[in-house]
Write an enzyme that holds these catalytic residues in place. Structure first.
Site, PDB file in Angstrom:
ATOM      1  N   HIS A 125       1.160  -1.433   0.023  1.00 24.32           N
ATOM      2  CA  HIS A 125       0.528   0.534   0.169  1.00 24.32           C
ATOM      3  C   HIS A 125       0.816   1.352   0.128  1.00 24.32           C
ATOM      4  O   HIS A 125       1.940   1.570   0.485  1.00 24.32           O
ATOM      5  CB  HIS A 125      -1.303  -0.389   1.281  1.00 24.32           C
ATOM      6  N   GLU A 164       0.531   3.849   1.540  1.00 28.20           N
ATOM      7  CA  GLU A 164       1.108   4.229   3.029  1.00 28.20           C
ATOM      8  C   GLU A 164       2.204   3.798   3.373  1.00 28.20           C
ATOM      9  O   GLU A 164       3.107   4.002   4.241  1.00 28.20           O
ATOM     10  CB  GLU A 164      -0.047   4.146   3.604  1.00 28.20           C
ATOM     11  N   CYS A 191      -6.354   2.078   5.348  1.00 28.53           N
ATOM     12  CA  CYS A 191      -6.591   0.192   5.549  1.00 28.53           C
ATOM     13  C   CYS A 191      -6.143   0.180   7.190  1.00 28.53           C
ATOM     14  O   CYS A 191      -5.399   0.944   7.353  1.00 28.53           O
ATOM     15  CB  CYS A 191      -6.781  -0.901   4.472  1.00 28.53           C
ATOM     16  N   CYS A 207      -2.059  -0.607   7.068  1.00 28.41           N
ATOM     17  CA  CYS A 207      -1.795   1.109   6.656  1.00 28.41           C
ATOM     18  C   CYS A 207      -2.234   1.987   8.128  1.00 28.41           C
ATOM     19  O   CYS A 207      -1.353   2.147   8.715  1.00 28.41           O
ATOM     20  CB  CYS A 207      -2.364   1.906   6.087  1.00 28.41           C
TER      21      CYS A 207
HETATM   22  O1  LIG Z   1      -4.881   1.991   2.468  1.00 27.26           O
HETATM   23  C1  LIG Z   1      -3.987   1.497   1.249  1.00 27.26           C
HETATM   24  C2  LIG Z   1      -5.581   1.196   1.223  1.00 27.26           C
HETATM   25  C3  LIG Z   1      -5.824   0.400  -0.536  1.00 27.26           C
HETATM   26  N1  LIG Z   1      -4.344   0.173  -1.069  1.00 27.26           N
HETATM   27  C4  LIG Z   1      -4.354   0.269  -2.779  1.00 27.26           C
HETATM   28  C5  LIG Z   1      -4.013  -1.154  -2.641  1.00 27.26           C
HETATM   29  C6  LIG Z   1      -4.184  -1.622  -3.886  1.00 27.26           C
HETATM   30  O2  LIG Z   1      -4.152  -1.587  -4.671  1.00 27.26           O
HETATM   31  C7  LIG Z   1      -5.593  -0.791  -4.017  1.00 27.26           C
HETATM   32  C8  LIG Z   1      -7.193  -1.250  -3.820  1.00 27.26           C
HETATM   33  O3  LIG Z   1      -7.839  -2.154  -4.722  1.00 27.26           O
HETATM   34  P1  LIG Z   1      -9.535  -2.117  -5.129  1.00 27.26           P
HETATM   35  O4  LIG Z   1      -9.504  -2.649  -6.522  1.00 27.26           O
HETATM   36  O5  LIG Z   1     -10.205  -0.299  -5.081  1.00 27.26           O
HETATM   37  O6  LIG Z   1     -10.058  -2.983  -4.204  1.00 27.26           O
HETATM   38  O7  LIG Z   1      -4.920   0.414  -3.080  1.00 27.26           O
HETATM   39  C9  LIG Z   1      -3.887   1.475  -0.564  1.00 27.26           C
HETATM   40  O8  LIG Z   1      -2.809   1.725  -1.236  1.00 27.26           O
HETATM   41  N2  LIG Z   1      -3.498   2.096   1.015  1.00 27.26           N
HETATM   42 ZN   LIG Z   2      -3.161   0.186   4.003  1.00 27.49          ZN
END
Ligand SMILES: O=c1ccn([C@H]2C[C@H](O)[C@@H](COP(=O)(O)O)O2)c(=O)[nH]1
Ligand SMILES: [Zn+2]
Length: 164
Positions: A82, A84, A108, A111
């Site tokens: 991710h 972050e 999320c 993170c």
């Molecule tokens: O905290 C976060 C949450 C998600 N991400 C990234 C991880 C994935 O590459 C995408 C999410 O993909 P979806 O197709 O929308 O499920 O976002 C992040 O960097 N940081």
């Molecule tokens: Zn994340």
């Protein structure tokens, strides 16, 4: 004597703009996320975007998300780092204690743990499109408990175009 320009961008526009530019490096076809970590005196410390770890080819590892339930081995979630976390891990300068994170998507739960443990005290986020999901609910629960402040970026309506 000419006075100073008055239409210069704000700190929040500047750092969220850097986060948004960073997101443009992501190869994720669905959600591109960018992050920018800033010191208390407004110096950029680190940046990141979502992508696969070093050595894991963008052309060989899967970008699909549909397979997550049926075959997680062939979906992106096991592999994508991710934005972050990449920004935290990309920092080479020592401590991030007291810093501020600009990120284009609300972090999320995974993170959130890294943010808290790194000592980041403020999050400015763009989209909250996964609000209400278990991952974001858990994230907010931990951030609230840990006293990490967060607020949504308020666009000024000014269009920032970059031509290079
Ligand atoms: O905290 C976060 C949450 C998600 N991400 C990234 C991880 C994935 O590459 C995408 C999410 O993909 P979806 O197709 O929308 O499920 O976002 C992040 O960097 N940081
Ligand atoms: Zn994340």
């Amino acid at each position: 004597m000419a006075g100073k320009r008055e239409d210069y961008i704000t700190w929040d526009e500047y750092f969220m703009g850097v986060a948004a530019l960073s997101a443009r490096r992501s190869k994720d076809p669905s959600t591109q996320v960018g992050a920018c970590i800033v010191s208390q005196d407004n110096k950029i410390l680190s940046m990141g975007y979502n992508g696969f770890p070093m050595g894991c080819s963008d052309d060989e590892f899967p970008w699909d998300k549909e397979d997550e339930q049926a075959d997680p081995y062939n979906a992106k979630y096991f592999y994508s780092t991710h934005s972050e976390l990449n920004a935290i891990l990309n920092y080479r300068g020592g401590s991030l204690e007291g810093s501020k994170l600009y990120v284009t998507l609300f972090p999320c739960n995974e993170c959130a743990k890294a943010i808290i443990q790194a000592g980041i005290k403020t999050i400015v986020y763009g989209s909250d499109k996964y609000d209400g999901t278990p991952a974001v609910n858990a994230s907010k629960r931990m951030l609230n408990a840990a006293g990490v402040r967060y607020y949504q970026y308020q666009p000024t309506g000014r269009k920032i175009e970059i031509e290079v």
